[in-house]
Write a protein that holds these residues in place. Sequence first.
Motif, mmCIF file in Angstrom:
data_model
loop_
_atom_site.group_PDB
_atom_site.id
_atom_site.type_symbol
_atom_site.label_atom_id
_atom_site.label_comp_id
_atom_site.label_asym_id
_atom_site.label_seq_id
_atom_site.Cartn_x
_atom_site.Cartn_y
_atom_site.Cartn_z
ATOM 1 N N GLY A 1 0.789 -1.226 0.000
ATOM 2 C CA GLY A 1 0.000 0.000 0.000
ATOM 3 C C GLY A 1 0.821 1.277 0.000
ATOM 4 N N TYR A 2 2.135 1.164 0.241
ATOM 5 C CA TYR A 2 2.972 2.357 0.322
ATOM 6 C C TYR A 2 3.499 2.797 -1.044
ATOM 7 N N ASN A 3 3.227 1.984 -2.076
ATOM 8 C CA ASN A 3 3.514 2.398 -3.456
ATOM 9 C C ASN A 3 5.003 2.680 -3.664
ATOM 10 N N TYR A 4 5.841 1.879 -3.017
ATOM 11 C CA TYR A 4 7.295 2.052 -3.078
ATOM 12 C C TYR A 4 7.880 1.050 -4.052
ATOM 13 N N ASN A 5 8.655 1.521 -5.002
ATOM 14 C CA ASN A 5 9.295 0.646 -5.972
ATOM 15 C C ASN A 5 10.691 0.286 -5.467
ATOM 16 N N LYS B 1 13.734 2.693 -5.737
ATOM 17 C CA LYS B 1 13.747 3.316 -4.400
ATOM 18 C C LYS B 1 12.921 4.597 -4.375
ATOM 19 N N GLN B 2 11.917 4.659 -5.225
ATOM 20 C CA GLN B 2 11.111 5.869 -5.364
ATOM 21 C C GLN B 2 9.620 5.542 -5.302
ATOM 22 N N PHE B 3 8.829 6.586 -5.146
ATOM 23 C CA PHE B 3 7.377 6.481 -5.238
ATOM 24 C C PHE B 3 7.014 6.111 -6.678
ATOM 25 N N ASP B 4 6.044 5.193 -6.823
ATOM 26 C CA ASP B 4 5.692 4.704 -8.153
ATOM 27 C C ASP B 4 4.556 5.530 -8.751
ATOM 28 N N PHE B 5 4.911 6.518 -9.550
ATOM 29 C CA PHE B 5 3.897 7.375 -10.171
ATOM 30 C C PHE B 5 3.236 6.709 -11.379
ATOM 31 N N THR B 6 3.713 5.540 -11.767
ATOM 32 C CA THR B 6 3.082 4.830 -12.893
ATOM 33 C C THR B 6 1.879 4.010 -12.452
ATOM 34 N N ASN B 7 1.682 3.853 -11.148
ATOM 35 C CA ASN B 7 0.533 3.114 -10.615
ATOM 36 C C ASN B 7 -0.757 3.774 -11.120
ATOM 37 N N PRO B 8 -1.636 3.033 -11.812
ATOM 38 C CA PRO B 8 -2.868 3.628 -12.350
ATOM 39 C C PRO B 8 -3.731 4.312 -11.295
ATOM 40 N N LEU B 9 -3.708 3.792 -10.054
ATOM 41 C CA LEU B 9 -4.497 4.416 -8.990
ATOM 42 C C LEU B 9 -3.924 5.786 -8.610
ATOM 43 N N ILE B 10 -2.612 5.913 -8.653
ATOM 44 C CA ILE B 10 -1.972 7.207 -8.376
ATOM 45 C C ILE B 10 -2.281 8.182 -9.505
ATOM 46 N N VAL B 11 -2.228 7.702 -10.734
ATOM 47 C CA VAL B 11 -2.580 8.543 -11.883
ATOM 48 C C VAL B 11 -4.010 9.064 -11.721
ATOM 49 N N HIS B 12 -4.901 8.170 -11.266
ATOM 50 C CA HIS B 12 -6.297 8.563 -11.033
ATOM 51 C C HIS B 12 -6.385 9.643 -9.954
ATOM 52 N N ASN C 1 -10.584 15.015 -5.463
ATOM 53 C CA ASN C 1 -11.706 14.916 -4.525
ATOM 54 C C ASN C 1 -12.388 13.553 -4.534
ATOM 55 N N ALA C 2 -11.876 12.645 -5.351
ATOM 56 C CA ALA C 2 -12.420 11.282 -5.367
ATOM 57 C C ALA C 2 -11.253 10.284 -5.404
ATOM 58 N N PRO C 3 -10.390 10.332 -4.379
ATOM 59 C CA PRO C 3 -9.183 9.509 -4.408
ATOM 60 C C PRO C 3 -9.476 8.022 -4.200
ATOM 61 N N LYS C 4 -8.488 7.216 -4.562
ATOM 62 C CA LYS C 4 -8.576 5.766 -4.358
ATOM 63 C C LYS C 4 -7.440 5.241 -3.487
ATOM 64 N N THR C 5 -6.383 6.041 -3.282
ATOM 65 C CA THR C 5 -5.248 5.591 -2.479
ATOM 66 C C THR C 5 -5.140 6.414 -1.195
ATOM 67 N N ILE C 6 -4.401 5.893 -0.251
ATOM 68 C CA ILE C 6 -4.208 6.590 1.020
ATOM 69 C C ILE C 6 -3.551 7.951 0.793
ATOM 70 N N PHE C 7 -2.701 8.050 -0.216
ATOM 71 C CA PHE C 7 -1.991 9.311 -0.454
ATOM 72 C C PHE C 7 -2.937 10.401 -0.928
ATOM 73 N N GLY C 8 -3.900 10.016 -1.756
ATOM 74 C CA GLY C 8 -4.898 10.981 -2.185
ATOM 75 C C GLY C 8 -5.737 11.485 -1.030
ATOM 76 N N TYR C 9 -6.136 10.576 -0.142
ATOM 77 C CA TYR C 9 -6.952 10.966 1.017
ATOM 78 C C TYR C 9 -6.174 11.848 1.985
ATOM 79 N N LEU C 10 -4.957 11.431 2.313
ATOM 80 C CA LEU C 10 -4.160 12.211 3.273
ATOM 81 C C LEU C 10 -3.866 13.612 2.729
ATOM 82 N N THR C 11 -3.534 13.699 1.454
ATOM 83 C CA THR C 11 -3.212 15.003 0.869
ATOM 84 C C THR C 11 -4.401 15.955 0.963
#
Length: 495
Positions: A138-142, A146-157, A163-173
């Motif tokens: 769930g931490y989206n770590y590659n 050694k970086q955050f995975d910005f290619t994850n489709p959920l992160i792209v979303h 205002n309609a996030p799907k990952t913990i990072f979207g909610y926390l932000t």
Amino acid sequence: MEKLKLNTKNLSAISERVATPKYNRSNIKTGIVHVGIGGFHRAHEAFYTDQLLQDELVKDWGICGVALLDFDTKIYNTLKEQDGLYTLIVKELDGTHTKQVIGSIVECLFAPENPLKVIEKMASPEVKIITLTITEGGYNYNEATKQFDFTNPLIVHDLANPNAPKTIFGYLTQALKLRQERGLKGLTIQSCDNIQGNGHMTQNMLLSYVAKAAPTLTEWIIDNVSFPNAMVDRITPVTSIEDIAHLKEISGIDDAWPVVCEPFKQWVIEDNFIEGRPAWETVGAQFVSNVEPYEKMKLSLLNAGHSVLGLLGALVGYNTIDEAVNNPNIRTFLNNYMDVEVTPTLGDLEGINLSDYKQSLLERFGNINIKDQIDRICSETSAKFPIFILPTINSQLKANGSIKLAAFVTAAWAIYSLGKNENGEPLNIIDALKTQLNEKAKTAIQNPTAFLEIDSVFSDLNTSTIFVNEYTKAYQDIANRGIEACVKDYNNDIN
């Protein structure tokens, strides 16, 4: 015996059968939002918090449980129907069951149903802590980059739909952005997952996401949010149909999803809470200035030990961890792995007797009443391996120490990923990389090192000649002779 559905209305009658909360749950304020209300959270943090709330002076630390994923529909509906209540069943070593109803989850929210409601709850002034059990993946770590995975489709979303996030990072932000805009105080975000430096991981991954999603928020987070590291431990197997039926038959409690766990529990927490915290130390938690040595010990011994037993046991045909560890050859192999390859990497551990700790692990793994399913232990091994086993391999390679047993386990995983045990029976493989693992495993039949080419799992391990040689030998041995015969020989070589 009359069967009583577990809910607030029946709590008084249920209290005549098992222990129930002594506090008035309607008076408890929500001070904690917890994301990921699965079995482990309910056996661990929610249990500690329930014990704390038994003190009638403590009223500010109720938990709002958030089900983050569509997959979590069942647990959300269950807890909602039961008013957040559930039964914790502790399976003691002597075979007895200690039961109690836990009441610390005083609110439940289903994120996919109403994302804005979850964001508002996280931004609420009364909330001082957000805790997480979102699993290693769930931490989206590659691991490779050694970086955050910005290619994850959920992160792209999430970047496109804040205002309609799907990952913990979207909610926390979004929640932290609201706190900043409203002039509210910050809070603590506390990981309760099995990741070394889990607080640092949470902070780094969140700041990586924020840098792209809301760059003006970065400085505010650095100044107003703390991320304590923590080490958590309590074996919590998947609740079985038999567990539910047994509770109903013996205690007359109709609980759709009780939680089963072992008696042992441990929680070591870095004391770094920016806006106050519960006094969890009064109910058995330990606050320290540096968690790292303790978490490294636990991840490298308990969590890695689980994976060793799971992968070897699965190939033999076992279904539960206790079956695997009670096989004398596999038990000795695990003991050797802990002594020869892990212990040299741990250094000094103040207040810990490592020999006693390792012995206690073997006893806990062997608890025949727990019946921890090997399917569960082996699930998401692609996320676990880089955290539980790879650091030991890298440390030993650097120190010119033994990696023979870890290489054997890696080879066993490659063969496991073919999807059948040594009896030809199908394995229930649960892994985000299942397809890729299976493809590499098939190629590995002719070229064993192909399995090591999954960079997100193994990083550059395939460039180590020493490891590749040991791994290849182990792969061929297991393929030709089977796990048990090989394990016996490996044990003889060491002993």
